[in-house]
Design an enzyme around this catalytic site. Structure first.
Site, mmCIF file in Angstrom:
data_model
loop_
_atom_site.group_PDB
_atom_site.id
_atom_site.type_symbol
_atom_site.label_atom_id
_atom_site.label_comp_id
_atom_site.label_asym_id
_atom_site.label_seq_id
_atom_site.Cartn_x
_atom_site.Cartn_y
_atom_site.Cartn_z
ATOM 1 N N TYR A 139 0.923 -0.972 0.153
ATOM 2 C CA TYR A 139 -0.034 -0.126 -0.071
ATOM 3 C C TYR A 139 0.966 1.558 -0.229
ATOM 4 C CZ TYR A 139 -4.967 -1.895 1.108
ATOM 5 O OH TYR A 139 -6.123 -2.485 1.143
ATOM 6 N N LYS A 184 3.350 -15.541 3.097
ATOM 7 C CA LYS A 184 2.701 -16.180 1.667
ATOM 8 C C LYS A 184 4.436 -16.472 1.762
ATOM 9 C CE LYS A 184 1.898 -17.618 -2.231
ATOM 10 N NZ LYS A 184 0.352 -18.884 -2.581
ATOM 11 N N ASP A 217 -2.961 -18.329 0.601
ATOM 12 C CA ASP A 217 -3.972 -18.930 -0.423
ATOM 13 C C ASP A 217 -4.551 -20.097 0.426
ATOM 14 O OD1 ASP A 217 -1.370 -20.140 0.476
ATOM 15 O OD2 ASP A 217 -1.368 -20.775 -2.529
ATOM 16 N N ASP A 241 -6.305 -7.057 4.133
ATOM 17 C CA ASP A 241 -8.291 -5.810 3.032
ATOM 18 C C ASP A 241 -8.121 -7.352 2.922
ATOM 19 O OD1 ASP A 241 -9.362 -4.068 2.060
ATOM 20 O OD2 ASP A 241 -7.928 -4.029 0.530
ATOM 21 N N ASP A 245 -12.158 -9.160 4.285
ATOM 22 C CA ASP A 245 -13.780 -8.728 2.960
ATOM 23 C C ASP A 245 -14.556 -10.490 3.192
ATOM 24 O OD1 ASP A 245 -13.282 -6.465 3.570
ATOM 25 O OD2 ASP A 245 -13.964 -6.536 0.872
HETATM 26 C C1 IPM Z 1 -10.724 -0.590 3.905
HETATM 27 C C2 IPM Z 1 -10.117 -0.120 2.488
HETATM 28 C C3 IPM Z 1 -8.703 0.346 1.949
HETATM 29 C C4 IPM Z 1 -8.157 -0.241 2.234
HETATM 30 C C5 IPM Z 1 -9.627 1.459 0.959
HETATM 31 C C6 IPM Z 1 -10.217 1.887 0.554
HETATM 32 C C7 IPM Z 1 -8.526 2.056 0.467
HETATM 33 O O1 IPM Z 1 -10.465 -1.636 1.921
HETATM 34 O O2 IPM Z 1 -10.092 -0.299 4.900
HETATM 35 O O3 IPM Z 1 -10.136 -1.984 4.099
HETATM 36 O O4 IPM Z 1 -8.309 -1.231 0.947
HETATM 37 O O5 IPM Z 1 -7.888 -0.190 3.497
HETATM 38 MN MN MN Z 2 -11.193 -3.466 2.115
#
Ligand code: IPM
Ligand code: MN
Ligand code: NAD
Length: 372
Positions: A139, A184, A217, A241, A245
């Protein structure tokens, strides 16, 4: 207690869910006799439109001076092709405040289980926390771009790995004393460094904590096949990240998951001490959800639970935090469900969901007080 909180609603559903979180903070403040002062400012696309940058120096300065920051979400199609991206504002804020540890708890609620695409018997009792490194890795590495190629550099220092692993192990001490570090290492040099440092920190400083390593993975698979096993997971920025999700599907929706982003703070790096006051950024893990923005149907629970984390980690108000968490769980368990969790026809909107949480608050505050 008096506390100054900067509110950054951002874009899309950001303003809708932060309004809910502020309403709940105000109610908890009234209940417990605290005075929370809110200062609302712009970030992301809204800031690009009004101020020409995704995070102005004045807003960053206000954040530095605050006790805590509550954020909605940034981004959206309107700004995706522009020179400045809304996401840059959020990344700048995290980096500038040194918020390297992003805590993302994942818990399942019995009623919300049906919303998950995963079989319910795998989900009952899931209770884990992902500690995502937040200010390093790909990042923040150097980027290059020519006509024909592009690069994003992934870099980690020993010190960056040490501090986040320490934070995860300290958290684990207050839980099941079990940490899985995800990397990884079969391919990446940064991951080999990560694994080596994590092993040393755990062995030397946390002999009472069991540390295991898992490749990212297969971790993506194990998260779904036996999620109950996990307690604390620590991993680098991008893996964290993506995995969180994915983990939101265990809870049933992205709209349910909160997060706290913490630095060394004023109270030191030990996250297991909840009574220290330290600056933190609190935001749901979801984005601006352009597909549902402006319709009043977003799930505000992730934002409300982020407000609870704010009370716990930045203000040391543990009972107040638990009271809000109990109110959200009870509201859901009594069938207050937004569209992401309910079959069509029975869903309620953002405001009704917020009212359901507010209605539970007083009862659950009493219950929390009696329990403690
Ligand atoms: C999160 C988001 C952010 C990230 C983006 C919007 C920069 O996806 O907070 O999870 O990738 O950290
Ligand atoms: Mn995110
Ligand atoms: P997203 O999280 O915004 O949405 C993914 C899906 O989840 C969508 O279908 C959305 O409707 C649903 N969803 C998300 N939050 C919800 C809620 N509270 N209630 C009900 N449903 C919800 O991810 P995306 O669509 O990939 O990204 C959209 C924008 O958000 C992008 O610009 C991205 O960069 C940004 N983003 C910002 C943050 C942040 O500010 N922390 C986090 C993730 C993504």
């Amino acid at each position: 207690m008096r506390a100054d909180i900067v509110v950054l609603p951002g874009d899309g559903i950001g303003p809708e869910v932060t309004a809910a979180a502020v309403a709940v903070l105000e109610a908890a403040g009234r209940r417990y006799g605290h005075s929370f002062q809110f200062q609302t400012r712009l970030i992301g696309g809204a800031a690009i439109d009004a101020e020409g940058s995704a995070l102005s120096d004045a807003t960053l300065d206000a954040c530095r001076k605050a006790d805590a920051i509550l954020l909605g979400a940034v981004g959206g199609p309107k700004w995706s092709d522009g020179e400045i991206r809304p996401e840059q504002g959020l990344l700048r804020l995290r980096k500038a405040l040194g918020l390297y540890a992003n805590l993302r708890p994942v818990k399942t609620h019995p009623v919300a289980l049906t919303a998950s695409p995963i079989k319910s018997h795998l989900l009952t009792g899931v209770d884990m926390i992902v500690v995502r490194e937040l200010t390093g890795g790909v990042y923040f590495g150097q980027r290059t771009r020519t006509e024909t190629a592009a690069t994003d550099l992934c870099e980690y220092s020993v010190a960056e790995v040490e501090r986040v692993v320490r934070r995860a192990c300290a958290l684990a001490r207050g839980r099941r004393k079990y940490v899985v570090s995800v990397d990884k290492a079969n391919v990446l040099e940064t991951s080999r460094l990560w694994r080596q440092v994590a092993t040393r920190v755990a062995r030397e400083e946390f002999p009472d904590v069991r540390l295991e390593h898992q490749l990212v993975d297969s971790m993506a698979m194990h998260l779904i096949s036996h999620p109950r096993e996990y307690d604390v997971i620590v991993t680098e920025n991008m893996f964290g990240d993506i995995l969180t999700d994915e983990a939101s599907m265990l809870a049933g929706s992205m709209g349910l998951l909160p997060s706290a982003s913490l630095g060394e703070g004023r109270g030191g790096p030990d996250a297991s001490t909840t009574s220290t006051r330290q600056i933190g950024l609190y935001e749901p893990i979801h984005g601006s959800a352009p597909d549902i923005a402006g319709r009043g149907i977003a799930n505000p629970c992730g934002a409300i639970l982020s407000a609870a984390m704010l009370l716990r980690h930045s203000l040391g108000l543990e009972a107040e935090a638990r009271c809000i968490e109990a109110a959200v769980a009870e509201a859901i368990d009594h069938g207050a469900l937004t569209a992401d969790l309910a079959p069509s026809g029975t869903a309620i909107g953002t405001e009704a969901m917020t009212r359901a949480v507010l209605a539970r608050l007083e009862i659950d505050c009493i219950a929390v007080e009696l329990r403690d």
